[in-house]
Enzyme design. Sequence first.
Site, PDB file in Angstrom:
ATOM      1  N   CYS A 121      -4.009   0.811  -2.320  1.00 39.07           N
ATOM      2  CA  CYS A 121      -3.856  -0.670  -1.729  1.00 39.07           C
ATOM      3  C   CYS A 121      -2.847  -1.408  -2.290  1.00 39.07           C
ATOM      4  CB  CYS A 121      -5.192  -1.455  -1.727  1.00 39.07           C
ATOM      5  SG  CYS A 121      -6.707  -0.591  -0.658  1.00 39.07           S
ATOM      6  N   GLU A 172       0.385   5.203   0.750  1.00 44.94           N
ATOM      7  CA  GLU A 172      -0.776   6.314   1.096  1.00 44.94           C
ATOM      8  C   GLU A 172      -0.412   7.606   0.486  1.00 44.94           C
ATOM      9  OE1 GLU A 172      -1.278   5.638   5.447  1.00 44.94           O
ATOM     10  OE2 GLU A 172      -2.337   3.676   4.947  1.00 44.94           O
ATOM     11  N   CYS A 191     -10.446  -4.803   0.460  1.00 47.53           N
ATOM     12  CA  CYS A 191     -11.391  -3.761   0.407  1.00 47.53           C
ATOM     13  C   CYS A 191     -12.525  -4.001  -0.705  1.00 47.53           C
ATOM     14  CB  CYS A 191     -11.085  -2.340   0.515  1.00 47.53           C
ATOM     15  SG  CYS A 191     -10.357  -1.809  -1.144  1.00 47.53           S
ATOM     16  N   GLU A 202      -2.955  -4.660  -3.035  1.00 48.20           N
ATOM     17  CA  GLU A 202      -3.658  -5.563  -4.206  1.00 48.20           C
ATOM     18  C   GLU A 202      -3.601  -4.979  -5.409  1.00 48.20           C
ATOM     19  OE1 GLU A 202      -5.090  -4.989  -1.105  1.00 48.20           O
ATOM     20  OE2 GLU A 202      -5.900  -6.641  -0.410  1.00 48.20           O
ATOM     21  N   ASN A 247       0.814  -1.232   0.111  1.00 46.90           N
ATOM     22  CA  ASN A 247       0.034  -0.064   0.029  1.00 46.90           C
ATOM     23  C   ASN A 247       0.888   1.256   0.208  1.00 46.90           C
ATOM     24  OD1 ASN A 247       0.666  -0.988   2.703  1.00 46.90           O
ATOM     25  ND2 ASN A 247      -1.225   0.088   3.721  1.00 46.90           N
ATOM     26  N   CYS A 268     -10.833  -3.292  -4.134  1.00 45.84           N
ATOM     27  CA  CYS A 268      -9.847  -4.256  -4.494  1.00 45.84           C
ATOM     28  C   CYS A 268     -10.450  -5.591  -4.966  1.00 45.84           C
ATOM     29  CB  CYS A 268      -8.873  -4.528  -3.465  1.00 45.84           C
ATOM     30  SG  CYS A 268      -7.683  -3.142  -3.411  1.00 45.84           S
TER      31      CYS A 268
HETATM   32  N1  THU Z   1      -5.047  -1.659   2.635  1.00 48.25           N
HETATM   33  C1  THU Z   1      -4.755  -2.581   1.688  1.00 48.25           C
HETATM   34  O1  THU Z   1      -3.499  -2.088   1.098  1.00 48.25           O
HETATM   35  N2  THU Z   1      -5.164  -3.689   1.470  1.00 48.25           N
HETATM   36  C2  THU Z   1      -6.247  -4.272   2.182  1.00 48.25           C
HETATM   37  O2  THU Z   1      -6.516  -5.269   1.572  1.00 48.25           O
HETATM   38  C3  THU Z   1      -6.905  -3.478   3.382  1.00 48.25           C
HETATM   39  C4  THU Z   1      -6.421  -2.249   3.463  1.00 48.25           C
HETATM   40  C5  THU Z   1      -4.254  -0.481   2.855  1.00 48.25           C
HETATM   41  C6  THU Z   1      -5.445   0.812   2.716  1.00 48.25           C
HETATM   42  C7  THU Z   1      -4.798   1.677   3.563  1.00 48.25           C
HETATM   43  O3  THU Z   1      -3.292   2.255   3.199  1.00 48.25           O
HETATM   44  C8  THU Z   1      -4.502   0.960   4.936  1.00 48.25           C
HETATM   45  O4  THU Z   1      -4.517  -0.158   4.420  1.00 48.25           O
HETATM   46  C9  THU Z   1      -5.612   1.174   5.794  1.00 48.25           C
HETATM   47  O5  THU Z   1      -6.908   1.003   5.315  1.00 48.25           O
END
Ligand code: THU
Length: 130
Positions: A50, A41, A83, A52, A39, A86
């Site tokens: 994310c 941000e 999420c 994925e 991920n 994704c």
């Molecule tokens: N996140 C992912 O990268 N994948 C997931 O399956 C769930 C959430 C990340 C998004 C964000 O950067 C952090 O986790 C918190 O939501």
Amino acid sequence: MTLLDAATEVRKNAYAPYSRFKVGAALRGKSGAVYQGCNVENVAYPEGVCAEAGAISAMVAAGETEFVELCVIADSPTPVPPCGGCRQKLAEFGRPEVPVTLATTDGKKLQTTVGDLLPGRFDAGHMDRA
Ligand code: THU
């Protein structure tokens, strides 16, 4: 290297200064090649990506459009579910029967499939009359 190892390795590179929740994902393409994503941000929160989605981008950039296995790992009390967005992205490139392993850094694992993550998915067949 196993898919779990690949997801664990790339998770270390996650850029998550806002949530502090690092996620790693690894896909195995139909060719056998492994693609990793973490991920990433952003201070403008909705612009974050994310793990994925990053792995999917790496696969497509390498010229593949189908994966046959996925592993996602995070330091969560229970295996982290992808999420909603994704799940739709994964359904674009993985058949419903594709195995998905959701893992935690302390060793918990949940086995599921792309189809079980998104029942009733919207797919290209729904646009057949367009
Ligand atoms: N996140 C992912 O990268 N994948 C997931 O399956 C769930 C959430 C990340 C998004 C964000 O950067 C952090 O986790 C918190 O939501």
